[in-house]
Design a protein around this motif. Structure first.
Motif, PDB file in Angstrom:
ATOM      1  N   THR A 103      43.663  58.033  16.994  1.00 59.12           N
ATOM      2  CA  THR A 103      42.497  57.961  17.887  1.00 59.12           C
ATOM      3  C   THR A 103      41.789  56.610  17.845  1.00 59.12           C
ATOM      4  N   LYS A 104      41.747  55.971  16.677  1.00 56.10           N
ATOM      5  CA  LYS A 104      40.987  54.709  16.584  1.00 56.10           C
ATOM      6  C   LYS A 104      41.853  53.469  16.768  1.00 56.10           C
ATOM      7  N   TYR A 105      43.096  53.517  16.356  1.00 51.71           N
ATOM      8  CA  TYR A 105      43.930  52.305  16.407  1.00 51.71           C
ATOM      9  C   TYR A 105      44.901  52.331  17.586  1.00 51.71           C
ATOM     10  N   LEU A 106      45.402  53.525  17.909  1.00 50.33           N
ATOM     11  CA  LEU A 106      46.281  53.625  19.080  1.00 50.33           C
ATOM     12  C   LEU A 106      45.478  54.114  20.293  1.00 50.33           C
ATOM     13  N   ASN A 107      44.197  54.341  20.055  1.00 50.73           N
ATOM     14  CA  ASN A 107      43.251  54.693  21.127  1.00 50.73           C
ATOM     15  C   ASN A 107      43.662  55.891  21.967  1.00 50.73           C
ATOM     16  N   ILE A 108      44.233  56.869  21.344  1.00 48.74           N
ATOM     17  CA  ILE A 108      44.580  58.096  22.065  1.00 48.74           C
ATOM     18  C   ILE A 108      43.341  59.002  22.083  1.00 48.74           C
ATOM     19  N   PRO A 109      42.889  59.403  23.280  1.00 43.59           N
ATOM     20  CA  PRO A 109      41.713  60.285  23.322  1.00 43.59           C
ATOM     21  C   PRO A 109      42.032  61.613  22.636  1.00 43.59           C
ATOM     22  N   VAL A 110      41.102  62.111  21.849  1.00 50.44           N
ATOM     23  CA  VAL A 110      41.342  63.351  21.112  1.00 50.44           C
ATOM     24  C   VAL A 110      41.696  64.505  22.055  1.00 50.44           C
ATOM     25  N   GLU A 111      41.190  64.462  23.299  1.00 51.21           N
ATOM     26  CA  GLU A 111      41.491  65.531  24.271  1.00 51.21           C
ATOM     27  C   GLU A 111      42.984  65.647  24.544  1.00 51.21           C
ATOM     28  N   ARG A 112      43.715  64.566  24.319  1.00 49.90           N
ATOM     29  CA  ARG A 112      45.156  64.600  24.631  1.00 49.90           C
ATOM     30  C   ARG A 112      46.009  65.033  23.443  1.00 49.90           C
ATOM     31  N   LEU A 113      45.366  65.426  22.357  1.00 48.52           N
ATOM     32  CA  LEU A 113      46.135  65.778  21.158  1.00 48.52           C
ATOM     33  C   LEU A 113      46.129  67.289  20.893  1.00 48.52           C
ATOM     34  N   ALA A 114      47.191  67.758  20.305  1.00 50.94           N
ATOM     35  CA  ALA A 114      47.282  69.155  19.853  1.00 50.94           C
ATOM     36  C   ALA A 114      48.186  69.164  18.631  1.00 50.94           C
ATOM     37  N   VAL A 115      48.106  70.212  17.829  1.00 47.11           N
ATOM     38  CA  VAL A 115      48.929  70.248  16.616  1.00 47.11           C
ATOM     39  C   VAL A 115      49.516  71.636  16.383  1.00 47.11           C
ATOM     40  N   THR A 116      50.617  71.659  15.656  1.00 44.99           N
ATOM     41  CA  THR A 116      51.139  72.945  15.187  1.00 44.99           C
ATOM     42  C   THR A 116      51.006  72.958  13.661  1.00 44.99           C
ATOM     43  N   VAL A 117      50.781  74.154  13.126  1.00 51.56           N
ATOM     44  CA  VAL A 117      50.775  74.311  11.665  1.00 51.56           C
ATOM     45  C   VAL A 117      51.632  75.529  11.326  1.00 51.56           C
ATOM     46  N   PHE A 118      51.985  75.657  10.063  1.00 53.91           N
ATOM     47  CA  PHE A 118      52.895  76.719   9.633  1.00 53.91           C
ATOM     48  C   PHE A 118      52.180  78.075   9.620  1.00 53.91           C
ATOM     49  N   LYS A 119      52.826  79.082  10.227  1.00 46.40           N
ATOM     50  CA  LYS A 119      52.169  80.393  10.309  1.00 46.40           C
ATOM     51  C   LYS A 119      52.392  81.271   9.075  1.00 46.40           C
ATOM     52  N   GLY A 120      53.219  80.786   8.160  1.00 42.19           N
ATOM     53  CA  GLY A 120      53.410  81.524   6.908  1.00 42.19           C
ATOM     54  C   GLY A 120      54.656  82.395   6.915  1.00 42.19           C
ATOM     55  N   ASN A 121      55.171  82.657   5.723  1.00 44.16           N
ATOM     56  CA  ASN A 121      56.272  83.608   5.543  1.00 44.16           C
ATOM     57  C   ASN A 121      56.144  84.222   4.154  1.00 44.16           C
ATOM     58  N   GLU A 122      57.202  84.888   3.686  1.00 51.34           N
ATOM     59  CA  GLU A 122      57.080  85.575   2.400  1.00 51.34           C
ATOM     60  C   GLU A 122      56.889  84.591   1.230  1.00 51.34           C
ATOM     61  N   LEU A 123      57.264  83.349   1.471  1.00 49.35           N
ATOM     62  CA  LEU A 123      57.201  82.352   0.399  1.00 49.35           C
ATOM     63  C   LEU A 123      55.858  81.616   0.358  1.00 49.35           C
TER      64      LEU A 123
END
Ligand code: SER
Length: 589
Positions: free
Chosen positions: A109-129
């Motif tokens: 966001t600060k160095y590559l100047n990508i507006p935060v509105e254009r970002l999204a992320v995935t995170v791990f939903k979990g498993n037995e481990l």
């Protein structure tokens, strides 16, 4: 943003966060004959991710030369490249999720100047481990990523490398960028192709052991990877990677020497292939390993790339005898020499080797074309049979697509299925040949050699126990008198370690363990955690030798049927073989 700017910004940023900038490892891995090429930024760092201390410390960043040849045929579309660059930063038991996420966000966001509105992320939903990665999700929320822009996905998307492969691994968080002019949707849908993955942060905290268990790594690591070609295209608003500034000069030169235009659909694919392949050829020849075109391993890949380039250059009516290839190679060298100084050093070698193969192939190509003419004059019916197609391939170096295309022009067809079957048979034979070769000419093993082969498996297993799981075979050489065994390990073994390894092998011998020979698909063997030295070089069905719970290795054999047959094992010498590789000489008495 040019790729040079992106690399500078990225590396400066991480240097500012206490990272040492390390040079790219070569495309051709040093001391790791298990793979032909470095395929990811983290690959040369695996020993350190497993726990070996890195001489430059615990925070590293680099731009790594990567090479992938499994989808060579896909090259020609908008996104595939044979060679590509990967930016990465690593924490070796140093910082973890909090800093990694905060710094990724800051850089984007600060160095590559990508507006935060254009970002999204995935995170791990979990498993037995491992439970769902709420920690990562919360860290993203703290940075200002909205809840609707965080998607929870399973092991197929948010686990690296995957659940099957052994080695260091963990859940990851992937960062996506909205590249369309359409309004950014509030809710993040990872299936929507306008969301492009730009960065992958892996939180490595497990060791996937060969027996299938996951144990916590002693130290937690971070491994991130950002593909330069994709990110530059995305930041420049291009959906076709080849339209980014990375390719401008290379493609302009191809247009100049051919008189054809990239935007003319008839020529786009050929121009992409020539651009991609010539860049890859320069990078491969530029490595200090100085490989040349040949019929095996990296040399064979190089040969295929050069021949494909020439074949496509002909479709653009490029005058093959002119110096078009050196002109394009020079552009590539100049574009990349700042980061990969070896390109400048090896410039003459690159240009000469490329030219030699070009001249050589062009000559057989002409002979082959004459042969082709003869065939079409005498042929019965309209089909070119498999033997003729294979002869054109084998003797005249004709890629099968060339035969097919020439045939089509003159109203003939080619027995493609027949050719493929013949080709596969030929490949299987040469693969089996290399399997033999790499296991030290096993076909002619006598009784003593056979014993030594089994002893190498026991020694490999013992060294893993004594020195750690990072030990892998890097070579072996066997005669009737002795065995030599090379393995990955960074330090000289102490006398105590040598004694322990020797004792352990003798213990396995005295346990009189049966040696079982199994046959299975290669993938299954890998899944079972079988050790192997050169995975890419084995046929699809492999032989695996199982020595009780002690050892499981892919190997051509032969072996004794019980460890009790070996006698007494003695280590005679332990020395350096090359950097990061040790050598043991041992005998059976
Ligand atoms: N190893 C991960 C990848 O290749 C992050 O570097 O995506």
């Amino acid at each position: 943003m040019s790729s040079i700017d992106l690399k500078k910004i990225y590396l400066n940023f991480f240097e500012g966060k206490g990272h040492k900038i390390i040079p790219s490892a070569p495309v051709i891995p040093e001391n790791d004959p298990t793979v032909l090429f470095n395929t990811a930024g983290m690959q040369p760092l695996v020993p350190y991710l497993k726990g070996l201390p890195h001489p430059e410390g615990t925070r590293l960043a680099d731009v790594q030369k990567c090479f992938r040849t499994n989808d060579l045929e896909e090259v020609g579309d908008k996104t595939h490249h044979t060679f590509f660059e990967m930016l990465g930063n690593w924490s070796l038991g140093d910082y973890f999720k909090e800093e990694s996420i905060a710094w990724s966000f800051e850089l984007l966001t600060k160095y590559l100047n990508i507006p935060v509105e254009r970002l999204a992320v995935t995170v791990f939903k979990g498993n037995e481990l491992v439970p769902a990665d709420e920690e990562a999700a919360n860290l993203w929320l703290e940075q200002g990523i909205l809840k609707d822009r965080i998607a929870y996905l399973g092991v197929d998307d948010n686990w690296w490398p995957n659940m099957e492969l052994t080695g260091p691994c963990g859940s990851d968080t992937e960062i996506f960028y909205w590249r369309s002019d359409e309004a950014v949707p509030d809710k993040f849908d990872p299936e929507n192709e306008n969301w492009v993955e730009i960065w992958n942060n892996v939180f490595m905290q497990y060791m996937h052991n060969p027996d299938g268990t996951f144990t916590p790594l002693e130290k937690k690591n971070v491994d991130t990877g950002m593909g330069v070609e994709r990110v530059v295209a995305v930041l420049e608003g291009q959906t076709d990677n080849y339209k980014s500034s990375i390719w401008t000069d290379i493609i302009a030169k191809i247009e100049e020497v051919s008189g054809k235009k990239y935007d003319d659909e008839k020529y786009t694919t050929a121009i992409r292939i020539i651009a991609d392949h010539l860049r890859a050829i320069v990078m491969l020849l530029g490595d200090d390993a100085k490989i040349t075109p040949s019929n095996k391993d990296q040399g064979y890949v190089l040969r295929r790339l050069i021949r494909r380039t020439i074949r496509y250059a002909r479709t653009l009516d490029i005058n093959i005898d002119s110096d078009w290839d050196s002109q394009i190679a020079n552009i590539v060298i100049n574009q990349y020499k700042e980061y990969y100084t070896e390109l400048d050093r090896n410039k003459d070698f690159i240009i000469e080797s490329l030219k030699n193969e070009k001249v050589k192939f062009n000559r057989t190509l002409e002979k082959g074309l004459r042969e082709f003419e003869k065939i079409t004059k005498t042929i019965q019916g309209t089909e070119i049979d498999k033997d003729t197609a294979f002869k054109l391939y084998d003797t005249y170096g004709f890629p099968i697509e060339l035969t097919e295309e020439l045939a089509k022009e003159q109203g003939f067809t080619v027995d493609m299925d027949g050719f493929k079957a013949k080709f596969e048979e030929h490949q299987a034979k040469s693969r089996a040949g290399s399997e033999q070769k790499f296991k030290g000419g096993l076909a002619s093993s006598g009784e003593m050699e056979t014993k030594y082969h089994t002893a190498t498996h026991l020694l490999n297993a013992a060294l893993k126990k004594v020195l750690g799981e990072h030990v892998h075979q890097r070579g072996s050489n066997i005669t009737a008198e002795r065995m030599r065994f090379d393995f990955a390990h960074g330090e000289k073994m102490t006398d105590e370690e040598k004694k322990k390894a020797e004792d352990l092998v003798n213990e396995y011998i005295s346990m009189a363990i049966p040696v079982e020979r199994l046959e299975m698909p290669k993938e299954e063997a890998v899944k079972m955690g079988a050790e192997c030295e050169f995975i890419e070089r084995y046929p699809d069905i492999v032989t695996v030798y199982k020595i009780g719970d002690v050892s499981l290795e892919i190997c051509g054999g032969p072996h004794v049927s019980n460890t009790s047959e070996l006698g007494h094992f003695v280590i005679k010498k332990e020395e350096s073989s090359s950097s990061g590789v040790r050598r043991i000489k041992a005998v059976l008495e």
